[in-house]
Design a protein around this motif. Structure first.
Motif, mmCIF file in Angstrom:
data_model
loop_
_atom_site.group_PDB
_atom_site.id
_atom_site.type_symbol
_atom_site.label_atom_id
_atom_site.label_comp_id
_atom_site.label_asym_id
_atom_site.label_seq_id
_atom_site.Cartn_x
_atom_site.Cartn_y
_atom_site.Cartn_z
ATOM 1 N N GLU A 10 0.044 -48.673 32.432
ATOM 2 C CA GLU A 10 -0.317 -48.044 33.873
ATOM 3 C C GLU A 10 -1.892 -47.713 34.093
ATOM 4 N N PRO A 22 0.728 -49.595 42.298
ATOM 5 C CA PRO A 22 1.622 -48.677 42.603
ATOM 6 C C PRO A 22 1.780 -47.536 41.345
ATOM 7 N N HIS A 24 3.607 -45.537 38.600
ATOM 8 C CA HIS A 24 4.595 -45.595 37.691
ATOM 9 C C HIS A 24 5.457 -46.793 37.764
ATOM 10 N N ALA A 25 4.484 -48.027 38.138
ATOM 11 C CA ALA A 25 5.096 -49.364 38.047
ATOM 12 C C ALA A 25 5.592 -49.600 36.810
ATOM 13 N N ASP A 28 9.544 -48.192 36.457
ATOM 14 C CA ASP A 28 10.565 -48.759 37.701
ATOM 15 C C ASP A 28 10.459 -50.098 38.023
ATOM 16 N N ASN A 30 11.521 -51.633 40.371
ATOM 17 C CA ASN A 30 11.292 -51.831 41.963
ATOM 18 C C ASN A 30 9.895 -51.790 42.289
ATOM 19 N N ILE A 31 9.284 -50.722 41.587
ATOM 20 C CA ILE A 31 8.078 -50.551 41.836
ATOM 21 C C ILE A 31 7.031 -51.693 41.120
ATOM 22 N N GLN A 34 6.739 -54.554 43.469
ATOM 23 C CA GLN A 34 5.934 -54.214 44.531
ATOM 24 C C GLN A 34 4.449 -54.675 43.913
ATOM 25 N N CYS A 84 4.618 -55.751 34.736
ATOM 26 C CA CYS A 84 3.329 -55.245 34.739
ATOM 27 C C CYS A 84 2.606 -55.576 33.443
#
Length: 94
Positions: A10, A22, A24-25, A28, A30-31, A34, A84
């Motif tokens: 992160e 974003p 805490h990608a 999660d 869903n993040i 994003q 990520c």
């Protein structure tokens, strides 16, 4: 790319994406998706594939970003980490 701890991953996202990263990608999916959308706005295409789609017990995800004919992909059992790490790999090598 060597495996990074979630916190380190992160931190690298913030270093490379700045305000587009974003929070805490890597924790999660869903993040993380994003963040993938942010990459698409920078000209990357994105694909996510379940490499164990026929297994009820195993889990492995491939996240791939492509730009200018070059593919950057990462496989990981954790979908958010795969996305990520693929982002970091793509931005580090572009």
């Amino acid at each position: 790319m060597p495996e990074l701890k979630t916190e380190e991953l992160e931190k690298r996202l913030v270093e490379l994406m700045g305000a587009d990263a974003p929070a805490h990608a890597a924790q999660d999916v869903n993040i993380a998706l994003q963040a993938a959308e942010n990459m698409k706005s920078k000209g990357y295409s994105f694909q996510m594939e379940d490499l164990c789609r026929r297994s009820m017990d195993d889990c492995m995800w491939r996240a791939m970003f492509s730009k200018d004919g070059v593919d950057f992909f990462v496989d990981d059992a954790r979908a958010a980490v795969a996305v990520c790490t693929a982002i970091v790999t793509a931005l580090d090598n572009s």
